[in-house]
Design a protein around this motif. Sequence first.
Motif, mmCIF file in Angstrom:
data_model
loop_
_atom_site.group_PDB
_atom_site.id
_atom_site.type_symbol
_atom_site.label_atom_id
_atom_site.label_comp_id
_atom_site.label_asym_id
_atom_site.label_seq_id
_atom_site.Cartn_x
_atom_site.Cartn_y
_atom_site.Cartn_z
ATOM 1 N N PHE A 179 -32.442 28.620 -12.155
ATOM 2 C CA PHE A 179 -31.596 28.279 -13.299
ATOM 3 C C PHE A 179 -31.373 29.505 -14.186
ATOM 4 O O PHE A 179 -30.264 29.750 -14.647
ATOM 5 C CB PHE A 179 -32.213 27.152 -14.120
ATOM 6 N N SER A 186 -30.945 19.194 -14.501
ATOM 7 C CA SER A 186 -30.696 19.234 -13.063
ATOM 8 C C SER A 186 -29.766 20.356 -12.626
ATOM 9 O O SER A 186 -29.711 20.671 -11.438
ATOM 10 C CB SER A 186 -30.082 17.909 -12.611
ATOM 11 N N TYR A 187 -29.012 20.923 -13.567
ATOM 12 C CA TYR A 187 -28.005 21.928 -13.233
ATOM 13 C C TYR A 187 -27.858 22.944 -14.353
ATOM 14 O O TYR A 187 -28.244 22.693 -15.487
ATOM 15 C CB TYR A 187 -26.614 21.290 -13.063
ATOM 16 N N GLN A 239 -17.488 18.420 -12.255
ATOM 17 C CA GLN A 239 -17.772 17.131 -12.870
ATOM 18 C C GLN A 239 -16.760 16.974 -13.995
ATOM 19 O O GLN A 239 -16.719 17.779 -14.909
ATOM 20 C CB GLN A 239 -19.188 17.097 -13.411
ATOM 21 N N SER A 268 -24.597 24.289 -16.081
ATOM 22 C CA SER A 268 -23.197 23.882 -16.149
ATOM 23 C C SER A 268 -22.344 24.993 -16.736
ATOM 24 O O SER A 268 -22.715 25.603 -17.737
ATOM 25 C CB SER A 268 -23.056 22.624 -17.002
ATOM 26 N N ARG A 298 -18.286 21.097 -6.867
ATOM 27 C CA ARG A 298 -19.215 21.373 -7.968
ATOM 28 C C ARG A 298 -18.696 20.863 -9.312
ATOM 29 O O ARG A 298 -19.347 20.998 -10.320
ATOM 30 C CB ARG A 298 -19.445 22.889 -8.102
ATOM 31 N N THR A 336 -29.021 31.823 -12.411
ATOM 32 C CA THR A 336 -27.687 31.219 -12.415
ATOM 33 C C THR A 336 -27.044 31.391 -13.780
ATOM 34 O O THR A 336 -25.881 31.800 -13.889
ATOM 35 C CB THR A 336 -27.771 29.728 -12.041
ATOM 36 N N ASN A 350 -21.087 22.494 -11.922
ATOM 37 C CA ASN A 350 -22.543 22.483 -11.919
ATOM 38 C C ASN A 350 -23.113 23.290 -10.755
ATOM 39 O O ASN A 350 -22.636 23.188 -9.627
ATOM 40 C CB ASN A 350 -23.063 21.045 -11.836
ATOM 41 N N PHE A 351 -24.166 24.052 -11.072
ATOM 42 C CA PHE A 351 -24.845 24.893 -10.078
ATOM 43 C C PHE A 351 -26.354 24.777 -10.262
ATOM 44 O O PHE A 351 -26.839 24.682 -11.390
ATOM 45 C CB PHE A 351 -24.450 26.366 -10.255
ATOM 46 N N SER A 352 -27.080 24.830 -9.160
ATOM 47 C CA SER A 352 -28.539 24.845 -9.245
ATOM 48 C C SER A 352 -29.102 26.220 -8.897
ATOM 49 O O SER A 352 -30.263 26.502 -9.159
ATOM 50 C CB SER A 352 -29.151 23.771 -8.339
#
Length: 125
Positions: free
Chosen positions: A7, A59-60, A87, A62, A85, A10, A93-95
């Motif tokens: 995270f 969870s992501y 929403q 964003s 990806r 990212t 969203n990326f993990s």
Amino acid sequence: MVKHTDFDATFSKLKDVLRPFESKLIVAADTPTYYSLETSHVMKNKHRLYFAGIKIGKSYVSYYLMPAYMCAEIRDAVSPELKKRMQGKSCFNFSRPDEKLFKELVKLTRLGFKRFTSKDFYSKF
């Protein structure tokens, strides 16, 4: 299981997508978990127009790109792979980092900046 370090990496990579616009926009937030840019245009509600931002969630990570929400031509330019990806109309969203998709976000963000800074765009507000 996604590691928190994924995270952080990212978030950092997505922040690199927005850094070139810092001198042309207003940095509204810059914390370890949230970063956002706004335009200098003040809308009728007395708030500046949100341009883009990044937020670390549970969870992501964003990436929010308001031009994708407001401009159909930008949404239409999103590849099927990046659309997976997506929403809503403006959130991706990326993990973990994804260089290919981040390069696409660079192009979309540039296009959005060009659109948001055009003279005819603000005539709608």
